[in-house]
Design a protein around this motif. Structure first.
Motif, short mmCIF file in Angstrom:
data_model
loop_
_atom_site.label_atom_id
_atom_site.label_comp_id
_atom_site.label_asym_id
_atom_site.label_seq_id
_atom_site.Cartn_x
_atom_site.Cartn_y
_atom_site.Cartn_z
N ASP A 82 0.99 -1.73 -0.25
CA ASP A 82 0.28 -0.36 -0.11
C ASP A 82 0.96 1.25 0.12
N HIS A 83 2.01 0.87 -0.23
CA HIS A 83 3.36 2.19 -0.33
C HIS A 83 3.30 2.50 1.04
N ASN A 84 3.03 1.73 2.37
CA ASN A 84 3.36 2.43 3.74
C ASN A 84 4.90 1.75 3.93
N TRP A 85 5.91 2.88 4.90
CA TRP A 85 6.78 2.19 4.96
C TRP A 85 6.95 1.38 6.43
N TRP A 86 7.86 0.78 6.63
CA TRP A 86 8.29 0.05 8.02
C TRP A 86 9.44 -0.01 8.01
N GLU A 87 9.78 0.10 9.06
CA GLU A 87 11.16 0.21 9.66
C GLU A 87 11.03 -1.20 11.11
N ILE A 88 11.67 -2.58 10.50
CA ILE A 88 12.67 -3.46 11.48
C ILE A 88 13.25 -2.97 11.67
N GLN A 89 13.86 -3.11 13.36
CA GLN A 89 14.34 -3.19 14.34
C GLN A 89 15.42 -3.23 15.22
N TRP A 90 15.98 -2.62 15.57
CA TRP A 90 16.40 -3.62 16.55
C TRP A 90 17.67 -2.63 17.74
N TYR A 91 17.37 -2.08 18.95
CA TYR A 91 18.34 -1.10 19.53
C TYR A 91 18.81 -1.89 20.72
N GLU A 92 20.36 -1.43 20.69
CA GLU A 92 20.30 -2.46 21.62
C GLU A 92 20.62 -2.22 23.45
N ASN A 93 20.61 -1.31 23.38
CA ASN A 93 20.55 -1.05 25.01
C ASN A 93 18.51 -1.55 25.02
N GLY A 94 17.89 -2.44 24.32
CA GLY A 94 16.74 -2.74 24.47
C GLY A 94 15.83 -1.79 24.36
N PHE A 95 14.57 -1.07 24.29
CA PHE A 95 13.34 -0.57 24.42
C PHE A 95 13.86 1.04 24.29
N GLN A 96 14.67 1.62 22.77
CA GLN A 96 14.76 2.76 22.44
C GLN A 96 13.39 3.61 22.80
N HIS A 97 11.97 3.90 23.25
CA HIS A 97 11.03 4.49 23.65
C HIS A 97 11.70 5.18 25.08
N ASP A 98 12.25 4.51 26.34
CA ASP A 98 12.30 4.84 27.30
C ASP A 98 13.37 5.22 27.14
N ASP A 99 14.71 5.16 26.15
CA ASP A 99 15.79 6.05 26.49
C ASP A 99 16.06 6.81 25.58
N LEU A 100 14.61 7.92 24.48
CA LEU A 100 14.77 8.73 23.68
C LEU A 100 14.03 9.49 25.35
N PHE A 101 12.88 9.35 25.45
CA PHE A 101 12.55 10.18 26.82
C PHE A 101 12.92 10.76 27.98
N ASP A 102 13.92 9.38 29.00
CA ASP A 102 14.56 9.22 29.95
C ASP A 102 15.82 10.11 29.56
N TYR A 103 16.61 10.54 28.37
CA TYR A 103 17.69 11.37 28.04
C TYR A 103 17.22 12.45 28.11
N GLY A 104 15.44 13.25 27.67
CA GLY A 104 15.53 14.11 27.35
C GLY A 104 16.21 15.13 25.81
N ASP A 105 15.25 16.31 26.34
CA ASP A 105 16.46 17.27 25.13
C ASP A 105 17.66 17.12 24.41
N ARG A 106 18.16 16.91 23.64
CA ARG A 106 19.84 17.64 23.45
C ARG A 106 20.00 18.17 22.63
N PHE A 107 18.96 18.86 22.20
CA PHE A 107 19.45 19.74 20.65
C PHE A 107 18.49 21.34 21.40
N SER A 108 18.69 22.07 20.81
CA SER A 108 18.16 23.69 21.65
C SER A 108 16.05 23.76 20.15
N MET A 109 15.30 23.76 20.27
CA MET A 109 14.45 23.78 19.31
C MET A 109 14.67 25.14 18.47
#
Length: 176
Positions: free
Chosen positions: A130-157
């Motif tokens: 259907d022209h939708n894209w899917w990414e199949i991924q492995w993140y070495e530290n387990g669950f990337q979702h938690d790390d993204l939000f636990d680290y917080g902003d790394r760059f200014s808006m």
């Protein structure tokens, strides 16, 4: 009333809308029947047809995607507008990639890109029937979702985006 296992108290923000969860998203398909086969047999997702033009798709969470059949009115997406599925090992990415290449015709997969290390994960992208894209991924530290939000902003808006570094913009969909 929500079940207790569904309720998460979000942090208090001064927003206009006070949501208790991110509940769903939507995508389009040519044919619910063909897409359901791909979602269930290849991607391992659960589907339920809740209406004539649509079905709900999920994977073990309190978030679902509504897949709407629009026939030839499908709007192809760019690779940057993709859905991500996490697997537990790097080897599972390679196995999924091999299966996508092997079963491309069986499921109407349009493109399978090579696995690569990018944005902190090992993954590959595929463009579905259907022209939708899917990414199949492995993140070495387990669950990337938690790390993204636990680290917080790394760059200014105020920092400009480096659009030139987005290799994904160079990938053309099969409808292009």
């Amino acid at each position: 009333m929500l079940p207790e296992n569904c309720r998460v108290d979000p942090p208090t923000h001064p927003s206009v809308v006070k949501p208790f969860c991110l509940g769903h998203g939507t995508l389009e398909c040519f044919s619910l029947k063909a897409s359901r086969r791909f979602y269930e047999e290849f991607l391992g997702l659960e589907c339920v047809r809740h209406g004539k033009p649509a079905m709900a798709v999920r994977l073990a969470q309190r978030f679902h995607v509504i897949c709407v059949e629009v026939g030839d009115q499908v709007h192809p997406t760019n690779l940057l507008n993709h859905w991500g599925l996490d697997v537990e090992t790097r080897e599972e990415v390679d196995q999924a990639h091999a299966a996508a290449v092997r079963d491309k015709d069986k499921y109407g997969i349009r493109q399978v890109l090579p696995p690569q290390e990018m944005h902190g994960v090992y993954s590959f992208y595929l463009e579905d029937l259907d022209h939708n894209w899917w990414e199949i991924q492995w993140y070495e530290n387990g669950f990337q979702h938690d790390d993204l939000f636990d680290y917080g902003d790394r760059f200014s808006m105020d920092d400009a985006a480096d659009i030139g570094s987005l290799e994904e913009l160079k990938v053309k969909g099969s409808a292009s």
